[in-house]
Design a protein around this motif. Structure first.
Motif, PDB file in Angstrom:
ATOM      1  N   THR A  80      10.058 -12.284   4.262  1.00 35.28           N
ATOM      2  CA  THR A  80       9.027 -12.230   3.232  1.00 35.28           C
ATOM      3  C   THR A  80       9.025 -10.850   2.585  1.00 35.28           C
ATOM      4  OG1 THR A  80       7.274 -11.438   4.708  1.00 35.28           O
ATOM      5  CG2 THR A  80       7.571 -13.836   4.527  1.00 35.28           C
ATOM      6  N   CYS A  81       8.368 -10.760   1.454  1.00 29.14           N
ATOM      7  CA  CYS A  81       8.165  -9.464   0.812  1.00 29.14           C
ATOM      8  C   CYS A  81       6.907  -9.564  -0.031  1.00 29.14           C
ATOM      9  CB  CYS A  81       9.363  -9.079  -0.051  1.00 29.14           C
ATOM     10  SG  CYS A  81       9.292  -7.366  -0.611  1.00 29.14           S
ATOM     11  N   ASP A  82       6.065  -8.561   0.100  1.00 32.19           N
ATOM     12  CA  ASP A  82       4.803  -8.536  -0.633  1.00 32.19           C
ATOM     13  C   ASP A  82       4.502  -7.097  -1.038  1.00 32.19           C
ATOM     14  OD1 ASP A  82       2.532  -9.741  -1.740  1.00 32.19           O
ATOM     15  OD2 ASP A  82       1.358  -9.507   0.089  1.00 32.19           O
ATOM     16  N   VAL A  83       4.143  -6.903  -2.297  1.00 36.33           N
ATOM     17  CA  VAL A  83       3.854  -5.572  -2.818  1.00 36.33           C
ATOM     18  C   VAL A  83       2.349  -5.322  -2.756  1.00 36.33           C
ATOM     19  CG1 VAL A  83       3.995  -4.073  -4.853  1.00 36.33           C
ATOM     20  CG2 VAL A  83       5.835  -5.700  -4.374  1.00 36.33           C
ATOM     21  N   LYS A  84       2.018  -4.096  -2.373  1.00 41.66           N
ATOM     22  CA  LYS A  84       0.615  -3.650  -2.400  1.00 41.66           C
ATOM     23  C   LYS A  84       0.581  -2.329  -3.164  1.00 41.66           C
ATOM     24  CE  LYS A  84      -0.946  -6.027   1.723  1.00 41.66           C
ATOM     25  NZ  LYS A  84       0.266  -6.771   1.949  1.00 41.66           N
ATOM     26  N   PHE A  85      -0.231  -2.318  -4.211  1.00 40.01           N
ATOM     27  CA  PHE A  85      -0.363  -1.126  -5.032  1.00 40.01           C
ATOM     28  C   PHE A  85      -1.610  -0.366  -4.628  1.00 40.01           C
ATOM     29  CE2 PHE A  85       1.979  -4.113  -7.739  1.00 40.01           C
ATOM     30  CZ  PHE A  85       3.074  -3.334  -8.065  1.00 40.01           C
ATOM     31  N   GLY A  86      -1.519   0.957  -4.696  1.00 37.89           N
ATOM     32  CA  GLY A  86      -2.678   1.819  -4.483  1.00 37.89           C
ATOM     33  C   GLY A  86      -2.988   2.530  -5.778  1.00 37.89           C
ATOM     34  N   SER A  87      -3.571   3.707  -5.670  1.00 36.41           N
ATOM     35  CA  SER A  87      -3.944   4.441  -6.869  1.00 36.41           C
ATOM     36  C   SER A  87      -2.988   5.589  -7.191  1.00 36.41           C
ATOM     37  CB  SER A  87      -5.365   4.993  -6.713  1.00 36.41           C
ATOM     38  OG  SER A  87      -5.422   5.836  -5.574  1.00 36.41           O
ATOM     39  N   GLY A  88      -2.057   5.877  -6.301  1.00 37.22           N
ATOM     40  CA  GLY A  88      -1.150   7.001  -6.512  1.00 37.22           C
ATOM     41  C   GLY A  88       0.179   6.598  -7.107  1.00 37.22           C
ATOM     42  N   LYS A  89       1.187   7.440  -6.865  1.00 35.16           N
ATOM     43  CA  LYS A  89       2.522   7.221  -7.400  1.00 35.16           C
ATOM     44  C   LYS A  89       3.360   6.295  -6.526  1.00 35.16           C
ATOM     45  CE  LYS A  89       2.912  11.642  -9.789  1.00 35.16           C
ATOM     46  NZ  LYS A  89       3.706  12.876  -9.908  1.00 35.16           N
ATOM     47  N   THR A  90       2.883   5.964  -5.345  1.00 32.39           N
ATOM     48  CA  THR A  90       3.665   5.127  -4.434  1.00 32.39           C
ATOM     49  C   THR A  90       3.021   3.752  -4.284  1.00 32.39           C
ATOM     50  OG1 THR A  90       2.517   5.904  -2.446  1.00 32.39           O
ATOM     51  CG2 THR A  90       4.483   7.142  -3.146  1.00 32.39           C
ATOM     52  N   PHE A  91       3.818   2.832  -3.748  1.00 33.96           N
ATOM     53  CA  PHE A  91       3.349   1.489  -3.441  1.00 33.96           C
ATOM     54  C   PHE A  91       4.099   1.015  -2.209  1.00 33.96           C
ATOM     55  CE2 PHE A  91       6.775   1.237  -6.488  1.00 33.96           C
ATOM     56  CZ  PHE A  91       7.566   0.172  -6.078  1.00 33.96           C
ATOM     57  N   SER A  92       3.600  -0.053  -1.588  1.00 30.26           N
ATOM     58  CA  SER A  92       4.277  -0.575  -0.405  1.00 30.26           C
ATOM     59  C   SER A  92       4.913  -1.915  -0.717  1.00 30.26           C
ATOM     60  CB  SER A  92       3.310  -0.707   0.776  1.00 30.26           C
ATOM     61  OG  SER A  92       2.342  -1.698   0.519  1.00 30.26           O
ATOM     62  N   MET A  93       6.027  -2.173  -0.060  1.00 27.73           N
ATOM     63  CA  MET A  93       6.687  -3.471  -0.096  1.00 27.73           C
ATOM     64  C   MET A  93       6.966  -3.816   1.358  1.00 27.73           C
ATOM     65  SD  MET A  93       9.290  -3.362  -3.357  1.00 27.73           S
ATOM     66  CE  MET A  93       9.468  -5.139  -3.531  1.00 27.73           C
ATOM     67  N   ARG A 120      14.152  13.055 -12.348  1.00 25.50           N
ATOM     68  CA  ARG A 120      14.231  12.868 -10.895  1.00 25.50           C
ATOM     69  C   ARG A 120      12.884  13.078 -10.213  1.00 25.50           C
ATOM     70  NH1 ARG A 120      18.581  10.013 -10.572  1.00 25.50           N
ATOM     71  NH2 ARG A 120      18.786  10.437  -8.368  1.00 25.50           N
ATOM     72  N   LYS A 121      11.827  12.567 -10.851  1.00 25.32           N
ATOM     73  CA  LYS A 121      10.468  12.664 -10.313  1.00 25.32           C
ATOM     74  C   LYS A 121       9.834  11.281 -10.343  1.00 25.32           C
ATOM     75  CE  LYS A 121      10.136  17.258 -10.203  1.00 25.32           C
ATOM     76  NZ  LYS A 121      10.058  18.006  -8.996  1.00 25.32           N
ATOM     77  N   LEU A 122       8.895  11.050  -9.416  1.00 24.64           N
ATOM     78  CA  LEU A 122       8.149   9.801  -9.417  1.00 24.64           C
ATOM     79  C   LEU A 122       7.224   9.754 -10.621  1.00 24.64           C
ATOM     80  CD1 LEU A 122       7.116   9.371  -5.664  1.00 24.64           C
ATOM     81  CD2 LEU A 122       9.087   8.395  -6.862  1.00 24.64           C
ATOM     82  N   VAL A 123       7.080   8.559 -11.174  1.00 24.79           N
ATOM     83  CA  VAL A 123       6.175   8.366 -12.309  1.00 24.79           C
ATOM     84  C   VAL A 123       4.816   7.903 -11.788  1.00 24.79           C
ATOM     85  CG1 VAL A 123       8.079   7.816 -13.861  1.00 24.79           C
ATOM     86  CG2 VAL A 123       6.865   5.964 -12.712  1.00 24.79           C
ATOM     87  N   ALA A 124       3.797   8.131 -12.584  1.00 25.96           N
ATOM     88  CA  ALA A 124       2.448   7.699 -12.231  1.00 25.96           C
ATOM     89  C   ALA A 124       2.282   6.201 -12.486  1.00 25.96           C
ATOM     90  CB  ALA A 124       1.428   8.485 -13.057  1.00 25.96           C
ATOM     91  N   ASP A 125       1.347   5.589 -11.805  1.00 23.93           N
ATOM     92  CA  ASP A 125       0.920   4.207 -12.025  1.00 23.93           C
ATOM     93  C   ASP A 125       2.060   3.181 -11.995  1.00 23.93           C
ATOM     94  OD1 ASP A 125      -0.719   2.015 -12.562  1.00 23.93           O
ATOM     95  OD2 ASP A 125      -0.750   2.398 -14.722  1.00 23.93           O
ATOM     96  N   PRO A 126       2.719   3.026 -10.845  1.00 26.41           N
ATOM     97  CA  PRO A 126       3.812   2.042 -10.778  1.00 26.41           C
ATOM     98  C   PRO A 126       3.352   0.619 -11.116  1.00 26.41           C
ATOM     99  CG  PRO A 126       3.301   2.915  -8.596  1.00 26.41           C
ATOM    100  CD  PRO A 126       2.523   3.720  -9.572  1.00 26.41           C
TER     101      PRO A 126
END
Length: 144
Positions: A80-93, A120-126
């Protein structure tokens, strides 16, 4: 009032191959990570999440596996795979690997981000980036 049912996360079927085994005859520990990657990439592709992002790509920042049951050659598993978004630059899968009989074989937790490939930087609001790119948010995440 209608019955509310929990949606199932995205699933990918994978067959354990002989060459993926370790000396004990069960799936090598590193291959569990590969199975998680297969499911993550299949989900991103199926949801159309990587089209329209321009010069931005997903990047794996952290991954962790908890082994529950051994897997052997010939076993067919659902990942399985499920995405969870938070408020920062990262998210979980996050992924679970289930044997054909429904037994949980492993749990994989991952932290990712979206990287601007020029700077080469993380972007905001994935989440917003995926949504603006036209991704199927309901397929990406059962929380949507």
């Amino acid at each position: 009032m209608g019955l509310v049912t929990e949606r199932e996360p995205f699933r990918t079927r994978i067959k354990v191959r002989h060459y993926e085994l370790d000396t004990l005859g069960h799936l090598n520990h590193a291959v569990y990570h590969s199975y998680g990657e297969v499911s993550r990439l299949e989900l991103l592709e199926r949801a159309g999440a990587m089209k329209g992002l321009g010069n931005v790509a997903s990047v794996l920042l952290e991954t962790h596996v908890v082994f529950r049951r051994e897997l052997r050659a010939g076993d067919e598993v659902d990942v399985t795979c499920d995405v969870k978004f938070g408020s920062g630059k990262t998210f979980s899968m996050d992924s679970n690997i289930y044997k054909a009989d429904g037994t949980l074989a492993a749990e994989i937790t991952c932290t990712l981000g979206l990287m601007d490939l020029e700077i080469r930087k993380l972007v905001a609001d994935p989440r917003g980036r995926f949504e603006a790119a036209g991704a199927d948010m309901k397929l990406l995440s059962t929380a949507e």
